[in-house]
Motif scaffolding. Sequence first.
Motif, mmCIF file in Angstrom:
data_model
loop_
_atom_site.group_PDB
_atom_site.id
_atom_site.type_symbol
_atom_site.label_atom_id
_atom_site.label_comp_id
_atom_site.label_asym_id
_atom_site.label_seq_id
_atom_site.Cartn_x
_atom_site.Cartn_y
_atom_site.Cartn_z
ATOM 1 N N ARG A 182 54.892 37.656 47.133
ATOM 2 C CA ARG A 182 54.050 38.618 47.864
ATOM 3 C C ARG A 182 53.047 39.275 46.929
ATOM 4 O O ARG A 182 51.885 39.452 47.275
ATOM 5 N N ARG A 183 53.510 39.657 45.753
ATOM 6 C CA ARG A 183 52.604 40.294 44.785
ATOM 7 C C ARG A 183 51.513 39.315 44.342
ATOM 8 O O ARG A 183 50.353 39.689 44.181
ATOM 9 N N ARG A 184 51.882 38.061 44.144
ATOM 10 C CA ARG A 184 50.885 37.060 43.750
ATOM 11 C C ARG A 184 49.818 36.914 44.845
ATOM 12 O O ARG A 184 48.618 36.863 44.555
ATOM 13 N N ILE A 185 50.259 36.865 46.088
ATOM 14 C CA ILE A 185 49.327 36.687 47.198
ATOM 15 C C ILE A 185 48.439 37.920 47.366
ATOM 16 O O ILE A 185 47.238 37.803 47.664
ATOM 17 N N GLU A 186 48.978 39.112 47.152
ATOM 18 C CA GLU A 186 48.163 40.322 47.238
ATOM 19 C C GLU A 186 47.085 40.334 46.157
ATOM 20 O O GLU A 186 45.941 40.731 46.416
ATOM 21 N N CYS A 187 47.442 39.901 44.964
ATOM 22 C CA CYS A 187 46.446 39.811 43.894
ATOM 23 C C CYS A 187 45.391 38.764 44.243
ATOM 24 O O CYS A 187 44.209 38.925 43.932
ATOM 25 N N ALA A 188 45.825 37.702 44.904
ATOM 26 C CA ALA A 188 44.883 36.675 45.347
ATOM 27 C C ALA A 188 43.913 37.247 46.388
ATOM 28 O O ALA A 188 42.716 36.929 46.367
ATOM 29 N N GLN A 189 44.412 38.074 47.274
ATOM 30 C CA GLN A 189 43.539 38.698 48.271
ATOM 31 C C GLN A 189 42.445 39.521 47.586
ATOM 32 O O GLN A 189 41.282 39.494 47.999
ATOM 33 N N TYR A 190 42.818 40.248 46.556
ATOM 34 C CA TYR A 190 41.840 41.058 45.823
ATOM 35 C C TYR A 190 40.754 40.162 45.224
ATOM 36 O O TYR A 190 39.560 40.444 45.332
ATOM 37 N N LEU A 191 41.162 39.059 44.595
ATOM 38 C CA LEU A 191 40.196 38.156 43.972
ATOM 39 C C LEU A 191 39.297 37.491 45.011
ATOM 40 O O LEU A 191 38.097 37.311 44.788
ATOM 41 N N LEU A 192 39.857 37.144 46.154
ATOM 42 C CA LEU A 192 39.058 36.527 47.207
ATOM 43 C C LEU A 192 38.025 37.497 47.768
ATOM 44 O O LEU A 192 36.935 37.098 48.184
ATOM 45 N N LEU A 193 38.380 38.792 47.772
ATOM 46 C CA LEU A 193 37.464 39.804 48.289
ATOM 47 C C LEU A 193 36.359 40.164 47.303
ATOM 48 O O LEU A 193 35.275 40.577 47.716
ATOM 49 N N THR A 194 36.625 40.044 46.021
ATOM 50 C CA THR A 194 35.712 40.619 45.026
ATOM 51 C C THR A 194 35.081 39.611 44.072
ATOM 52 O O THR A 194 34.364 40.007 43.150
ATOM 53 N N SER A 195 35.322 38.321 44.253
ATOM 54 C CA SER A 195 34.764 37.342 43.325
ATOM 55 C C SER A 195 34.339 36.075 44.050
ATOM 56 O O SER A 195 34.654 35.871 45.226
ATOM 57 N N HIS A 196 33.634 35.209 43.305
ATOM 58 C CA HIS A 196 33.189 33.921 43.836
ATOM 59 C C HIS A 196 34.018 32.766 43.281
ATOM 60 O O HIS A 196 33.670 31.596 43.493
ATOM 61 N N VAL A 197 35.081 33.052 42.561
ATOM 62 C CA VAL A 197 35.867 31.978 41.955
ATOM 63 C C VAL A 197 36.468 31.103 43.040
ATOM 64 O O VAL A 197 36.706 31.544 44.166
ATOM 65 N N THR A 198 36.726 29.853 42.693
ATOM 66 C CA THR A 198 37.267 28.903 43.657
ATOM 67 C C THR A 198 38.710 29.255 44.017
ATOM 68 O O THR A 198 39.376 30.010 43.297
ATOM 69 N N VAL A 199 39.181 28.670 45.097
ATOM 70 C CA VAL A 199 40.566 28.895 45.522
ATOM 71 C C VAL A 199 41.530 28.428 44.441
ATOM 72 O O VAL A 199 42.544 29.075 44.169
ATOM 73 N N LYS A 200 41.215 27.310 43.792
ATOM 74 C CA LYS A 200 42.082 26.825 42.707
ATOM 75 C C LYS A 200 42.124 27.822 41.550
ATOM 76 O O LYS A 200 43.192 28.071 40.972
ATOM 77 N N GLU A 201 40.978 28.403 41.223
ATOM 78 C CA GLU A 201 40.933 29.401 40.140
ATOM 79 C C GLU A 201 41.707 30.656 40.523
ATOM 80 O O GLU A 201 42.354 31.280 39.672
ATOM 81 N N VAL A 202 41.641 31.033 41.789
ATOM 82 C CA VAL A 202 42.433 32.168 42.264
ATOM 83 C C VAL A 202 43.918 31.867 42.107
ATOM 84 O O VAL A 202 44.699 32.699 41.626
ATOM 85 N N ALA A 203 44.321 30.666 42.513
ATOM 86 C CA ALA A 203 45.726 30.262 42.396
ATOM 87 C C ALA A 203 46.188 30.315 40.941
ATOM 88 O O ALA A 203 47.273 30.837 40.639
ATOM 89 N N ASP A 204 45.383 29.804 40.032
ATOM 90 C CA ASP A 204 45.726 29.842 38.607
ATOM 91 C C ASP A 204 45.856 31.280 38.110
ATOM 92 O O ASP A 204 46.761 31.607 37.334
ATOM 93 N N ALA A 205 44.949 32.152 38.567
ATOM 94 C CA ALA A 205 44.930 33.537 38.095
ATOM 95 C C ALA A 205 46.158 34.318 38.513
ATOM 96 O O ALA A 205 46.540 35.283 37.843
ATOM 97 N N VAL A 206 46.791 33.912 39.617
ATOM 98 C CA VAL A 206 47.988 34.638 40.080
ATOM 99 C C VAL A 206 49.270 33.871 39.766
ATOM 100 O O VAL A 206 50.343 34.196 40.271
ATOM 101 N N GLY A 207 49.167 32.852 38.925
ATOM 102 C CA GLY A 207 50.359 32.171 38.435
ATOM 103 C C GLY A 207 50.913 31.074 39.316
ATOM 104 O O GLY A 207 52.082 30.710 39.197
ATOM 105 N N ILE A 208 50.088 30.505 40.187
ATOM 106 C CA ILE A 208 50.536 29.389 41.035
ATOM 107 C C ILE A 208 49.694 28.169 40.668
ATOM 108 O O ILE A 208 48.517 28.074 41.029
ATOM 109 N N ALA A 209 50.288 27.252 39.943
ATOM 110 C CA ALA A 209 49.539 26.127 39.385
ATOM 111 C C ALA A 209 49.083 25.132 40.442
ATOM 112 O O ALA A 209 48.037 24.497 40.307
#
Length: 293
Positions: free
Chosen positions: A240-267
Amino acid sequence: MSTLNQQLLSTLDLQVLSIQRTVAERWWNFRHVISPFSRLWLILEGQALVRHHGRKFILRPGQLHLVPPFTIHDCSCPRRLNHYHLHFVARMPTGIDLFSLLDCEYQINSSAETLALFKRIESIYPERKLPCFDPSSDEYKRFPVKAESTVSPDNALKSFEARGALSLLLTQFLKSARNHEGVHARVTRQFLAVQQFIQANMRQKIMLADLAKVVELHPTYFSDQFKKVVGVRPLDYLMRRRIECAQYLLLTSHVTVKEVADAVGIADAAYFSRVFTRLCRVTPSEYRATHAA
C-alpha cells in the motif's frame, strides 16, 4: 490528540509551497481535484462552495477552510470570492502527511491573528505563487515538487519563521483533531519504527524478516500482531505504501510507469500495474490521465 501524535509534531516537516491573495469569479469551478498537498483558504469577501468527505461547505468571510492532501474535492464560485490560499505539506519522517492520520473540523472561524499570519507568510515568500489556477494543468501539478526543491541553507531562517506562522494556523485545526482510525494511524501508533524503515528503504527489496527485525520480533509473531492491530499483513501494508508513493509520482512527474515502479521498489512493471489497478481501480496510465493531465 494522542500522546504519540504530540511526539510526532516535534519532527514534523512543514513546508509552504505557495501563498497568495486571489479574487476568484465564476471561472473558479473545478471538479474532482486531487493534489499531494494540503490547501488552506482564508475567506475575506464573497462566497463559494466546496465539497469533500461527503459534505458540502459554504465558504464565507471570516472562515478558515482546510482540504487535506489526496482529498478529492469539488469547488465553485457563483459570483466572487476574495481569499487567501496557502498550499503546504506537513510530513512526518515516515513520509506520511500528518493530516492523513487525523480527522478534524475542516472549516472553522478565523481568529484575530489569522489574517496577520497569512500576510506574514506572504511577505516571507512573495515569490511563491501558483503558476496558474487550473488544477488539471501540467504546470500546476508539478509546482509542488519545484517548490519543495527550493529549500536551501541560505533561506533557513525564513523557512523557520514561515513554519512557525504556519504552525499557529494549523494549531486551530489540531485543537479539534482526533485520531483517524485508518490503517496509517494504527501503524503509526503501534509500529512507527516499521513505518520509518519502509520510508527509508522504499526502493529496496524488503522481506517480512526485515520488518520483523526492526521491532526485534519473530517474523511469524510480528506478522500476527501486525494483522491484529492494523487489520492487514505487514507485506500488504508495505505494498500500500509503495502504491501511494507511486500515486504521488504519477501526479507530479512525467516519468514512465516503469520508472515509477522502479522508484517504489517494484522491479516488474507488469506486476506493478496489476497491483496498482487492483488497489486504485484504474491503471497507472488512467490514474495519471484522470488526475494529472
